[in-house]
Design an enzyme around this catalytic site. Structure first.
Site: not given
Length: 316
Positions: A171, A194
């Site tokens: 990420e 997220h």
């Protein structure tokens, strides 16, 4: 340094996001919204469904999984779940005997497991093939749980009717452009950055929960919910007990240290003790009855003198 997180404060926020994604996927609303933003009017009903009467499969029936099951049942869904631990079912939900049973029976499969060696790529090519044709996969747990390349292939082939993914193996470290994934532009695929627990309510509760854990660690030595530390807890010493002290010790996780500590405590009445380790560090707690306050200093000095000692505290 003992670092804490808050595994419970955002449970409701994540569960509500999953419910929203179940409805969005069933109605293909992600694709319709993107088309409208691009100026395309595409009013269709083919392959769009109500979620009432459909089966939701939950992998990991913990704090989030149980909340999700309650919400899903209130919307008329059937709930089946699988967990490696024996858990009491809530409502009309049903425990499955295996992961494979959930995958083959559910119309929607939602993952809610921690990141462990056992859960890495738990949902891969084989597991995706077991899922019903036209079913949906949702992952808001950990990015390593689902094989992203295999999921993209299952979506592009039409085997899966859609997916919602909130977590990824890699990420970005900051907001902004640069996100890359094989899932980009897959059909009926919802991608979120997220944000499962990113609500005002969850963030407020996280602050309170973490602060509470730190206070408990300082005052009683409890390290439950620590992310980098062995988790130990003992019932707090009653305020009326003036003869019991708690020895809290952090030491190198090597053989022989517990023997040294217990040899030091052998001449005292040890009411209870607990020990656990994580990686190179071990954690030890013991409640000891002392008859003379001077004995407290004696115990402290002897434990601190152990070569493998990292830090020792005495709590009253």
């Amino acid at each position: 340094i003992c670092v804490f997180n808050s595994p419970f404060s955002n449970s409701r926020s994540v569960a509500e996001l999953i419910i929203a994604e179940v409805i969005l996927l069933a109605r293909q609303l992600g694709d319709r919204s993107r088309e409208m933003h691009n100026g395309v009017w595409n009013k269709v009903s083919k392959s769009c469904y109500e979620i009432r009467g459909k089966t939701l499969g939950i992998i990991g029936y913990g704090h989030i999984g149980t909340q999700l099951g309650v919400l899903a049942e209130s919307l008329g869904m059937h709930v089946i779940w699988y967990d490696i631990l024996p858990v009491m079912p809530i409502g009309m939900s049903r425990a499955a005997a295996s992961l494979e049973e959930v995958l083959t029976e559910a119309d929607f499969v939602s993952c809610h497991v921690p990141e462990t060696p056992e859960t890495k790529n738990m949902i891969g090519k084989r597991e995706l093939a077991l899922m019903k044709s036209g079913s949906y996969l949702i992952n808001a747990s950990r990015g390593t749980v689902v094989d992203i390349d295999a999921l993209a292939a299952a979506l592009n082939s039409g085997h899966l009717a859609g997916a919602a993914v909130d977590v990824y193996p890699s990420e970005p470290l900051a907001n902004g452009p640069g996100f890359e994934s094989p899932l980009r532009n897959c059909p009926n695929t919802l991608l979120t950055p997220h944000i499962g627990g990113s609500t005002e309510e969850a963030q407020r509760m996280i602050g309170v929960e973490v602060a509470t854990s730190i206070v408990k660690y300082i005052n009683s030595g409890a390290s439950v919910n620590a992310v980098n530390f062995a988790e130990c807890d003992l019932r707090a010493i009653p305020s009326t007990d003036l003869t019991t002290v708690r020895i809290v010790n952090v030491h190198q996780n090597v053989p022989g240290v517990l023997r040294q500590i217990n040899n030091i405590l052998a001449d005292y009445n040890v009411n209870k003790q607990i020990s656990d380790s994580k990686g190179d560090v071990a954690y030890f707690m013991a409640d000891v009855t002392v008859n003379d306050p001077k004995e407290i200093n004696t115990i402290y000095e002897q434990v601190t003198a152990i070569q493998e000692n990292i830090i020792t505290r005495v709590l009253f």
